[in-house]
Scaffold this motif. Sequence first.
Motif, mmCIF file in Angstrom:
data_model
loop_
_atom_site.group_PDB
_atom_site.id
_atom_site.type_symbol
_atom_site.label_atom_id
_atom_site.label_comp_id
_atom_site.label_asym_id
_atom_site.label_seq_id
_atom_site.Cartn_x
_atom_site.Cartn_y
_atom_site.Cartn_z
ATOM 1 N N ALA A 29 0.825 -1.216 0.000
ATOM 2 C CA ALA A 29 0.000 0.000 0.000
ATOM 3 C C ALA A 29 0.857 1.262 0.000
ATOM 4 O O ALA A 29 0.337 2.359 -0.208
ATOM 5 N N ALA A 30 2.160 1.125 0.204
ATOM 6 C CA ALA A 30 3.032 2.300 0.318
ATOM 7 C C ALA A 30 3.124 3.074 -0.990
ATOM 8 O O ALA A 30 3.016 4.303 -0.989
ATOM 9 N N LEU A 31 3.340 2.403 -2.116
ATOM 10 C CA LEU A 31 3.486 3.114 -3.390
ATOM 11 C C LEU A 31 2.189 3.816 -3.809
ATOM 12 O O LEU A 31 2.235 5.002 -4.166
ATOM 13 N N PRO A 32 1.032 3.154 -3.750
ATOM 14 C CA PRO A 32 -0.206 3.896 -4.049
ATOM 15 C C PRO A 32 -0.410 5.080 -3.104
ATOM 16 O O PRO A 32 -0.898 6.132 -3.519
ATOM 17 N N TYR A 33 -0.037 4.911 -1.846
ATOM 18 C CA TYR A 33 -0.140 6.006 -0.887
ATOM 19 C C TYR A 33 0.744 7.168 -1.324
ATOM 20 O O TYR A 33 0.304 8.324 -1.326
ATOM 21 N N LEU A 34 1.979 6.878 -1.715
ATOM 22 C CA LEU A 34 2.890 7.936 -2.171
ATOM 23 C C LEU A 34 2.326 8.657 -3.393
ATOM 24 O O LEU A 34 2.374 9.884 -3.466
ATOM 25 N N ARG A 35 1.800 7.909 -4.345
ATOM 26 C CA ARG A 35 1.217 8.531 -5.544
ATOM 27 C C ARG A 35 0.065 9.460 -5.169
ATOM 28 O O ARG A 35 -0.052 10.570 -5.696
ATOM 29 N N SER A 36 -0.778 8.989 -4.268
ATOM 30 C CA SER A 36 -1.910 9.794 -3.834
ATOM 31 C C SER A 36 -1.450 11.075 -3.153
ATOM 32 O O SER A 36 -1.989 12.155 -3.412
ATOM 33 N N VAL A 37 -0.435 10.973 -2.312
ATOM 34 C CA VAL A 37 0.081 12.147 -1.614
ATOM 35 C C VAL A 37 0.690 13.133 -2.605
ATOM 36 O O VAL A 37 0.470 14.347 -2.505
ATOM 37 N N VAL A 38 1.442 12.630 -3.590
ATOM 38 C CA VAL A 38 2.034 13.515 -4.600
ATOM 39 C C VAL A 38 0.934 14.244 -5.362
ATOM 40 O O VAL A 38 1.015 15.462 -5.574
ATOM 41 N N CYS A 39 -0.106 13.529 -5.761
ATOM 42 C CA CYS A 39 -1.235 14.170 -6.470
ATOM 43 C C CYS A 39 -1.893 15.230 -5.594
ATOM 44 O O CYS A 39 -2.153 16.353 -6.048
ATOM 45 N N ASN A 40 -2.160 14.888 -4.345
ATOM 46 C CA ASN A 40 -2.836 15.826 -3.449
ATOM 47 C C ASN A 40 -1.982 17.046 -3.141
ATOM 48 O O ASN A 40 -2.477 18.177 -3.153
ATOM 49 N N LEU A 41 -0.697 16.838 -2.861
ATOM 50 C CA LEU A 41 0.179 17.971 -2.565
ATOM 51 C C LEU A 41 0.317 18.891 -3.778
ATOM 52 O O LEU A 41 0.310 20.117 -3.638
ATOM 53 N N THR A 42 0.443 18.296 -4.956
ATOM 54 C CA THR A 42 0.547 19.111 -6.168
ATOM 55 C C THR A 42 -0.722 19.919 -6.366
ATOM 56 O O THR A 42 -0.668 21.124 -6.645
ATOM 57 N N ARG A 43 -1.865 19.275 -6.195
ATOM 58 C CA ARG A 43 -3.147 19.955 -6.352
ATOM 59 C C ARG A 43 -3.265 21.112 -5.353
ATOM 60 O O ARG A 43 -3.664 22.222 -5.717
ATOM 61 N N MET A 44 -2.895 20.861 -4.096
ATOM 62 C CA MET A 44 -2.988 21.907 -3.070
ATOM 63 C C MET A 44 -2.072 23.083 -3.399
ATOM 64 O O MET A 44 -2.466 24.244 -3.264
ATOM 65 N N ARG A 45 -0.871 22.794 -3.834
ATOM 66 C CA ARG A 45 0.072 23.878 -4.135
ATOM 67 C C ARG A 45 -0.356 24.661 -5.357
ATOM 68 O O ARG A 45 -0.174 25.878 -5.422
ATOM 69 N N LEU A 46 -0.930 23.974 -6.344
ATOM 70 C CA LEU A 46 -1.419 24.686 -7.521
ATOM 71 C C LEU A 46 -2.593 25.592 -7.149
ATOM 72 O O LEU A 46 -2.705 26.703 -7.673
ATOM 73 N N ARG A 47 -3.448 25.143 -6.241
ATOM 74 C CA ARG A 47 -4.555 25.989 -5.777
ATOM 75 C C ARG A 47 -4.021 27.226 -5.067
ATOM 76 O O ARG A 47 -4.516 28.335 -5.278
ATOM 77 N N ARG A 48 -3.023 27.035 -4.224
ATOM 78 C CA ARG A 48 -2.426 28.176 -3.523
ATOM 79 C C ARG A 48 -1.838 29.167 -4.511
ATOM 80 O O ARG A 48 -1.956 30.386 -4.326
#
Length: 175
Positions: free
Chosen positions: A67-86
Amino acid sequence: MTAPPAATAPLVSGEGREAALTTLFNTHYTGLLRLAVLLGADDAEDIVAEAFCQLHRRWNRLRTAEAALPYLRSVVCNLTRMRLRRLQVARKHAARTAELERSAESVALLHDDQRALIEALGRLSARQREALVLRFWLGLCESDIADAMGISCGSVKTHTSRGMATLTKIMEDRR
């Protein structure tokens, strides 16, 4: 009679956890970095580093090591999305907008045709870009994309279809 083989590897702790995290980092850092760049992050290295920090903090909450790799992918997507919104909010309030420059390392890795594709991806909506990158760059199936993006499989199909249509038009107009 022998026991059936385990379908998933159990989580390890202590030194085993550190070794598993090191192996994950060495194996998947570059791919996660490319994922962040393709999703439009100008600070891809920071995003991937933060994703690994979050995984380290939450390691014991994972059900299995797989579950670690899917978790990492999800976090990268979410962090990128959050930073782009900012960034969008900051641009709205800034008197003068400046074009974001990518890090020298990420730009040096790209060829001209790849730059054109990255530029075209940047013109898509964030969700369309995420769906296309996860589908065609990482080769994930619809259910894995839905998990990474936090949306339904039907929405994944919609974003992928509309993204491909827009991307095709942009690339054709370029010629």
